[in-house]
Structure formats: structure tokens, C-alpha cells
Design an enzyme around this catalytic site. Structure first.
Site, short mmCIF file in Angstrom:
data_model
loop_
_atom_site.label_atom_id
_atom_site.label_comp_id
_atom_site.label_asym_id
_atom_site.label_seq_id
_atom_site.Cartn_x
_atom_site.Cartn_y
_atom_site.Cartn_z
N ARG A 1 -3.36 -9.13 -20.22
CA ARG A 1 -4.36 -8.92 -21.26
C ARG A 1 -3.93 -7.89 -22.29
O ARG A 1 -4.51 -7.80 -23.38
CB ARG A 1 -5.72 -8.56 -20.65
CG ARG A 1 -5.73 -7.29 -19.85
CD ARG A 1 -7.04 -7.11 -19.12
NE ARG A 1 -8.17 -6.94 -20.01
CZ ARG A 1 -8.40 -5.84 -20.70
NH1 ARG A 1 -7.59 -4.81 -20.63
NH2 ARG A 1 -9.46 -5.75 -21.49
N PRO B 1 0.82 -1.22 0.00
CA PRO B 1 0.00 0.00 0.00
C PRO B 1 0.86 1.27 0.00
O PRO B 1 0.35 2.35 -0.25
CB PRO B 1 -0.82 -0.12 1.28
CG PRO B 1 -0.18 -1.18 2.10
CD PRO B 1 0.60 -2.06 1.17
N1 ADE Z 1 -0.65 -5.09 0.16
C1 ADE Z 1 -1.52 -4.70 1.09
N2 ADE Z 1 -2.33 -3.75 0.63
C2 ADE Z 1 -1.96 -3.54 -0.67
C3 ADE Z 1 -2.42 -2.67 -1.68
N3 ADE Z 1 -3.41 -1.81 -1.49
N4 ADE Z 1 -1.80 -2.72 -2.88
C4 ADE Z 1 -0.77 -3.57 -3.08
N5 ADE Z 1 -0.30 -4.39 -2.17
C5 ADE Z 1 -0.89 -4.39 -0.96
#
Ligand code: ADE
Length: 234
Positions: free
Chosen positions: A159, A94
Site C-alpha cells: 500500500r 517471532p
Molecule cells: N511466526 C510465528 N509467529 C510469528 C510472528 N509473531 N511474527 C512473524 N512470524 C511468525
């Protein structure tokens, strides 16, 4: 393109790439996707892949050794400057840059080798980032791990690889490919529960149809994603 996925939950991926467009792309040799268990790269007796964070705090952090070993095993090196051209080592987190269609298209266009590392929500030892080329987030929310994000990225990229969509059409009209959302689609029957297919789509007038679709795409985008129009300067 070769995609390798590093995860502590390899079973998460069971069957997930064995349907639809990805399956066909795999069978056609357009993409090869391999899933690797990080635990197999742990050398200690208990195959330990995580440990408590230095400095204290909640949860467990993925240890660096198994991840470095896995990267070196797959790429021959964990030194970014030595990666072959077209190699991306992606940490799904994230904390990464948001995934948008243009990033997916850039990877599909240039990358030959993509290594996806699925972090856990508690974190990954920061030293692993020295071997990572891209940190990618699939959105502003927290998943329990990077696994769903790895599936999303692998799908979005695969894709777009030449030949992947086959006769099902091209990606040109997808939402986002022109910077706005897709127009609405209709199929048979012409009338369903009192709801009619818009007349213009039955007219056979391609110019009018194109105009209508563009207007509807803009209307939809204005309604739910005005930020996209601002980005385009409309
Ligand atoms: N791991 C935990 N949350 C995530 C997210 N929003 N995007 C990518 N990997 C993650």
C-alpha cells in the site's frame, strides 16, 4: 516490486491478495505476488520438508535443502553477497525484529525483489539464515506459522508503493506515519443515536481542524501507546 512467498501451505494465500488495494496494485502492475510451495523444491521420494530436531525436543524443523533450492531457483543464488541490489530475503519469525511502519516504508522505498519465507512455529534449520537478509516478527505473540505475517508484511509494503493508494488518498495521514496514532474520523450522518459529529469538523476552518486533529491524535496516543510519544521525545 516482485514479492515471492515460500510456504508449506500455499492454499493459505488463496484469494487473500485478490481484494481491495492489493488487488488493484496487482492489476496496475505495481506489484506482482507469487506463492510457491516449498514441497515442490524437495527432491526425495516423499517430498519431505521437515524433520525432528537434532538434540531432541518437540515438533519438527523445516529442512534446509528445499529452502536453499527454492531461494536459488528464484534468485539465482543463495549467497547474500551475490543478491542483486534491492533484494530482501525475509524470514518471518517471532525471533525477528518487530515490524514497524518505518521498516515497511524502507522496504517499499528501496526493495525491488522481496522473498518472504514462512517458517513454522517449531522452527527452521538455522543454516537457512545464511541466505536471509532480514528476520521480521509482526508482534510479540506466536503464530502457528509465518503465513499470516507474510500477508501482513506484503500488505503494509504494497500500500506504500507509488500509485497503490490511487485516489483513495495518501499514506501521509496514516497512524504511525508521523510517529503517532491517527485522529478520529467521522462521516454522514451528522447525528447518530444522539452522538454528534464534533462541531469543529463542520466549521470549514482548516487551521482549526488541523489543530483539533493533532490534539486528538496526541490524546489517543497518550492513552494507548505512550511509548510512541517517548520515542518521539514528546
Ligand atoms: N511466526 C510465528 N509467529 C510469528 C510472528 N509473531 N511474527 C512473524 N512470524 C511468525
Amino acid at each position: 516490486m516482485k514479492i515471492d512467498i515460500l510456504t508449506i501451505f500455499p492454499e493459505f494465500f488463496d484469494g487473500v491478495f485478490d481484494v481491495g488495494i492489493i488487488r488493484r496494485a496487482k492489476l496496475a502492475g505495481i506489484v506482482e505476488i507469487d506463492v510457491h510451495d516449498i514441497r515442490e523444491f524437495a527432491r526425495d521420494k516423499h517430498r519431505k520438508v521437515d524433520d525432528r530436531p537434532f538434540g531432541g525436543g518437540e515438533g519438527m524443523v523445516l529442512k534446509p535443502e528445499p529452502l536453499f533450492r527454492a531461494i536459488e531457483n528464484l534468485l539465482g543464488t543463495s549467497d547474500r553477497s551475490e543478491y542483486e541490489e534491492g533484494t530482501h530475503v525475509v524470514m518471518l519469525t517471532p525471533r525477528g525484529k518487530p515490524l514497524v511502519q518505518t521498516n515497511a516504508a524502507a522496504i517499499a522505498d528501496k526493495a525491488k525483489r522481496v522473498l518472504l519465507i514462512c517458517g513454522r512455529y517449531e522452527g527452521v534449520d538455522e543454516r537457512v539464515m545464511s541466505a536471509v537478509t532480514d528476520e521480521i516478527s509482526i508482534g510479540d505473540y506466536v503464530l502457528s506459522g509465518g503465513e499470516p505475517a507474510a500477508v501482513v508484511l506484503a500488505d503494509a509494503v504494497t500500500r506504500l508503493l507509488p500509485g497503490a493508494l490511487g485516489n483513495e488518498g495518501s499514506a501521509e495521514n496514516d497512524s504511525f506515519s508521523r510517529g503517532i496514532l491517527d485522529y478520529p474520523n467521522y462521516t454522514q450522518p451528522r447525528e447518530y443515536r444522539g452522538m454528534e459529529v464534533p462541531e469543529v469538523l463542520l466549521s470549514g476552518n482548516h487551521e482549526e481542524i488541523e489543530k483539533w486533529r493533532h490534539e486528538k491524535a496526541l490524546e489517543k496516543t497518550r492513552g494507548v501507546r505512550e511509548d510512541l510519544l517517548k520515542e518521539k521525545g514528546e
